[in-house]
Motif scaffolding. Structure first.
Motif, PDB file in Angstrom:
ATOM      1  N   GLY A   1      14.526  50.939  58.953  1.00 12.16           N
ATOM      2  CA  GLY A   1      13.663  51.361  57.855  1.00 12.16           C
ATOM      3  C   GLY A   1      14.490  51.794  56.660  1.00 12.16           C
ATOM      4  N   ARG A   2      15.538  52.563  56.917  1.00 15.50           N
ATOM      5  CA  ARG A   2      16.391  53.032  55.832  1.00 15.50           C
ATOM      6  C   ARG A   2      17.275  51.903  55.289  1.00 15.50           C
ATOM      7  N   LEU A   3      17.703  51.017  56.156  1.00 19.24           N
ATOM      8  CA  LEU A   3      18.483  49.878  55.687  1.00 19.24           C
ATOM      9  C   LEU A   3      17.645  48.981  54.776  1.00 19.24           C
ATOM     10  N   SER A   4      16.391  48.754  55.141  1.00 17.53           N
ATOM     11  CA  SER A   4      15.505  47.941  54.295  1.00 17.53           C
ATOM     12  C   SER A   4      15.250  48.623  52.966  1.00 17.53           C
ATOM     13  N   ALA A   5      15.058  49.947  53.000  1.00 22.82           N
ATOM     14  CA  ALA A   5      14.840  50.692  51.763  1.00 22.82           C
ATOM     15  C   ALA A   5      16.063  50.602  50.857  1.00 22.82           C
ATOM     16  N   LEU A   6      17.241  50.595  51.449  1.00 20.25           N
ATOM     17  CA  LEU A   6      18.466  50.484  50.660  1.00 20.25           C
ATOM     18  C   LEU A   6      18.540  49.133  49.959  1.00 20.25           C
ATOM     19  N   VAL A   7      18.202  48.059  50.663  1.00 20.23           N
ATOM     20  CA  VAL A   7      18.200  46.730  50.040  1.00 20.23           C
ATOM     21  C   VAL A   7      17.210  46.687  48.884  1.00 20.23           C
ATOM     22  N   ASP A   8      16.010  47.244  49.083  1.00 19.07           N
ATOM     23  CA  ASP A   8      15.002  47.266  48.019  1.00 19.07           C
ATOM     24  C   ASP A   8      15.509  48.044  46.801  1.00 19.07           C
ATOM     25  N   ALA A   9      16.153  49.191  47.069  1.00 18.89           N
ATOM     26  CA  ALA A   9      16.665  50.011  45.975  1.00 18.89           C
ATOM     27  C   ALA A   9      17.808  49.295  45.240  1.00 18.89           C
ATOM     28  N   LEU A  10      18.649  48.598  45.988  1.00 20.80           N
ATOM     29  CA  LEU A  10      19.725  47.827  45.362  1.00 20.80           C
ATOM     30  C   LEU A  10      19.177  46.764  44.418  1.00 20.80           C
ATOM     31  N   ASP A  11      18.131  46.103  44.844  1.00 20.72           N
ATOM     32  CA  ASP A  11      17.497  45.078  44.011  1.00 20.72           C
ATOM     33  C   ASP A  11      17.008  45.694  42.699  1.00 20.72           C
ATOM     34  N   ARG A  12      16.273  46.793  42.799  1.00 21.57           N
ATOM     35  CA  ARG A  12      15.748  47.442  41.590  1.00 21.57           C
ATOM     36  C   ARG A  12      16.880  47.939  40.690  1.00 21.57           C
ATOM     37  N   TYR A  13      17.907  48.517  41.317  1.00 20.09           N
ATOM     38  CA  TYR A  13      19.002  49.107  40.546  1.00 20.09           C
ATOM     39  C   TYR A  13      19.811  48.031  39.822  1.00 20.09           C
ATOM     40  N   SER A  14      20.029  46.893  40.485  1.00 19.13           N
ATOM     41  CA  SER A  14      20.793  45.820  39.843  1.00 19.13           C
ATOM     42  C   SER A  14      20.042  45.254  38.642  1.00 19.13           C
ATOM     43  N   LEU A  15      18.713  45.168  38.756  1.00 19.04           N
ATOM     44  CA  LEU A  15      17.906  44.699  37.623  1.00 19.04           C
ATOM     45  C   LEU A  15      17.938  45.712  36.485  1.00 19.04           C
ATOM     46  N   GLU A  16      17.847  46.976  36.839  1.00 18.89           N
ATOM     47  CA  GLU A  16      17.856  48.033  35.829  1.00 18.89           C
ATOM     48  C   GLU A  16      19.182  48.073  35.076  1.00 18.89           C
ATOM     49  N   LYS A  17      20.288  47.892  35.799  1.00 18.79           N
ATOM     50  CA  LYS A  17      21.616  47.978  35.199  1.00 18.79           C
ATOM     51  C   LYS A  17      22.136  46.628  34.697  1.00 18.79           C
ATOM     52  N   HIS A  18      21.387  45.559  34.985  1.00 21.30           N
ATOM     53  CA  HIS A  18      21.811  44.205  34.591  1.00 21.30           C
ATOM     54  C   HIS A  18      23.202  43.893  35.146  1.00 21.30           C
ATOM     55  N   ARG A  19      23.384  44.233  36.418  1.00 20.53           N
ATOM     56  CA  ARG A  19      24.658  44.004  37.089  1.00 20.53           C
ATOM     57  C   ARG A  19      24.417  43.315  38.423  1.00 20.53           C
ATOM     58  N   ALA A  20      25.383  42.508  38.824  1.00 19.03           N
ATOM     59  CA  ALA A  20      25.295  41.869  40.132  1.00 19.03           C
ATOM     60  C   ALA A  20      25.473  42.923  41.221  1.00 19.03           C
ATOM     61  N   ILE A  21      24.968  42.604  42.427  1.00 17.87           N
ATOM     62  CA  ILE A  21      25.098  43.540  43.548  1.00 17.87           C
ATOM     63  C   ILE A  21      26.504  43.432  44.116  1.00 17.87           C
ATOM     64  N   THR A  22      27.271  44.461  43.870  1.00 21.88           N
ATOM     65  CA  THR A  22      28.644  44.549  44.368  1.00 21.88           C
ATOM     66  C   THR A  22      28.810  45.894  45.064  1.00 21.88           C
ATOM     67  N   LEU A  23      29.950  46.090  45.710  1.00 20.84           N
ATOM     68  CA  LEU A  23      30.210  47.367  46.358  1.00 20.84           C
ATOM     69  C   LEU A  23      30.248  48.524  45.349  1.00 20.84           C
ATOM     70  N   PRO A  24      30.886  48.363  44.171  1.00 22.32           N
ATOM     71  CA  PRO A  24      30.818  49.452  43.183  1.00 22.32           C
ATOM     72  C   PRO A  24      29.385  49.784  42.762  1.00 22.32           C
ATOM     73  N   LEU A  25      28.525  48.753  42.616  1.00 20.69           N
ATOM     74  CA  LEU A  25      27.136  49.030  42.246  1.00 20.69           C
ATOM     75  C   LEU A  25      26.430  49.801  43.348  1.00 20.69           C
ATOM     76  N   LEU A  26      26.658  49.419  44.608  1.00 23.22           N
ATOM     77  CA  LEU A  26      26.056  50.128  45.731  1.00 23.22           C
ATOM     78  C   LEU A  26      26.469  51.594  45.724  1.00 23.22           C
ATOM     79  N   LYS A  27      27.758  51.864  45.523  1.00 21.95           N
ATOM     80  CA  LYS A  27      28.233  53.241  45.513  1.00 21.95           C
ATOM     81  C   LYS A  27      27.682  54.008  44.311  1.00 21.95           C
ATOM     82  N   ASP A  28      27.532  53.324  43.171  1.00 21.07           N
ATOM     83  CA  ASP A  28      26.922  53.967  42.007  1.00 21.07           C
ATOM     84  C   ASP A  28      25.484  54.373  42.307  1.00 21.07           C
ATOM     85  N   LEU A  29      24.742  53.485  42.978  1.00 18.36           N
ATOM     86  CA  LEU A  29      23.354  53.783  43.331  1.00 18.36           C
ATOM     87  C   LEU A  29      23.270  55.023  44.209  1.00 18.36           C
TER      88      LEU A  29
END
Length: 235
Positions: A194-222
């Protein structure tokens, strides 16, 4: 950012049988899908195996009740002894944590379940705990009742199962997770899907918001941006 993550940063997706990743627990999942009033299922397994997810999923309807360690035993006993039953399914989670009053309430509920099982007012009973029925720290007459019908041990997902589920979740959102991102999540984040799925969903939203590809630095920023600030902690 520390390697020890706060697992409550992101909300979990609502629990359902459809989004439960079965792994080696397919038999338990199919039994829950086929569950009818008059039957009972007891699930047991280690933390993170999906016990609460499954109970919350089957008890999501208006005619169902989910009861956990924070519930009022008096309310459960009132339901068990009421003249008219409101529910077609009752789920009781974390049975190992029930106190004396909670055990008495569950004992009464089991007796009522058996009494009406073959009638039009029958209801299904789904329970979960962290160990097998006879090893539960409960009164003897309640331990035996946990084994009255179906019993399933829930196994933790393998890393391969978790990885496949993450890829599937990402694919549903049109995302591709690099091996670096996948490896970091599987190593450092929650085992609960459940938490892993929520993380993927949040990564998707965050990458769109920041206009950045999903990378490890983006994940850590989130994850860093999701941590409460010192000011909010003191408010």
């Amino acid at each position: 950012m520390t390697q020890q993550l706060i697992l409550d940063l992101l909300p979990s997706s609502p629990a359902s049988l459809a989004n439960f990743v079965a792994g080696d627990n397919g038999a338990a999942l199919e039994a829950l899908r086929a569950l009818r009033p008059g039957r009972a299922i007891y699930l047991w397994g280690a933390a993170g195996a999906g016990r609460s997810h499954l109970l919350q999923a089957v008890a999501a309807g208006d005619d169902a009740l989910y009861f956990d360690r924070d519930g009022d035993p008096a309310a459960l006993k009132e339901i068990a002894t009421a003249e008219t039953l409101r529910y077609r399914l009752i789920a009781v989670d974390d049975v190992q944590d029930l106190d004396e009053a909670g055990q008495a309430a569950l004992f009464a509920l089991y007796n009522r379940w058996r009494e009406v099982a073959a009638t039009g007012t029958g209801f299904a009973l789904v329970l979960a705990g962290d160990r097998a029925p006879l090893a539960m720290p409960l009164r003897e007459d309640l331990r035996t009742r946990l084994g009255w019908d179906l019993i399933f041990r829930l196994e933790l997902l393998s890393d391969e199962d978790r990885a496949q589920a993450l890829r599937k979740r990402a694919g549903e959102r049109g995302l591709q997770l690099s091996s670096e991102v996948m490896g970091w999540i599987l190593t450092h984040y929650a085992r609960d899907m459940g938490r892993l799925s929520a993380l993927v969903d949040a990564l998707d939203r965050y990458s769109l918001e920041k206009h950045r590809a999903i990378t490890l630095p983006l994940l850590k920023d989130l994850l860093a941006s999701s941590q409460p600030t010192e000011e909010s902690d003191n408010s």
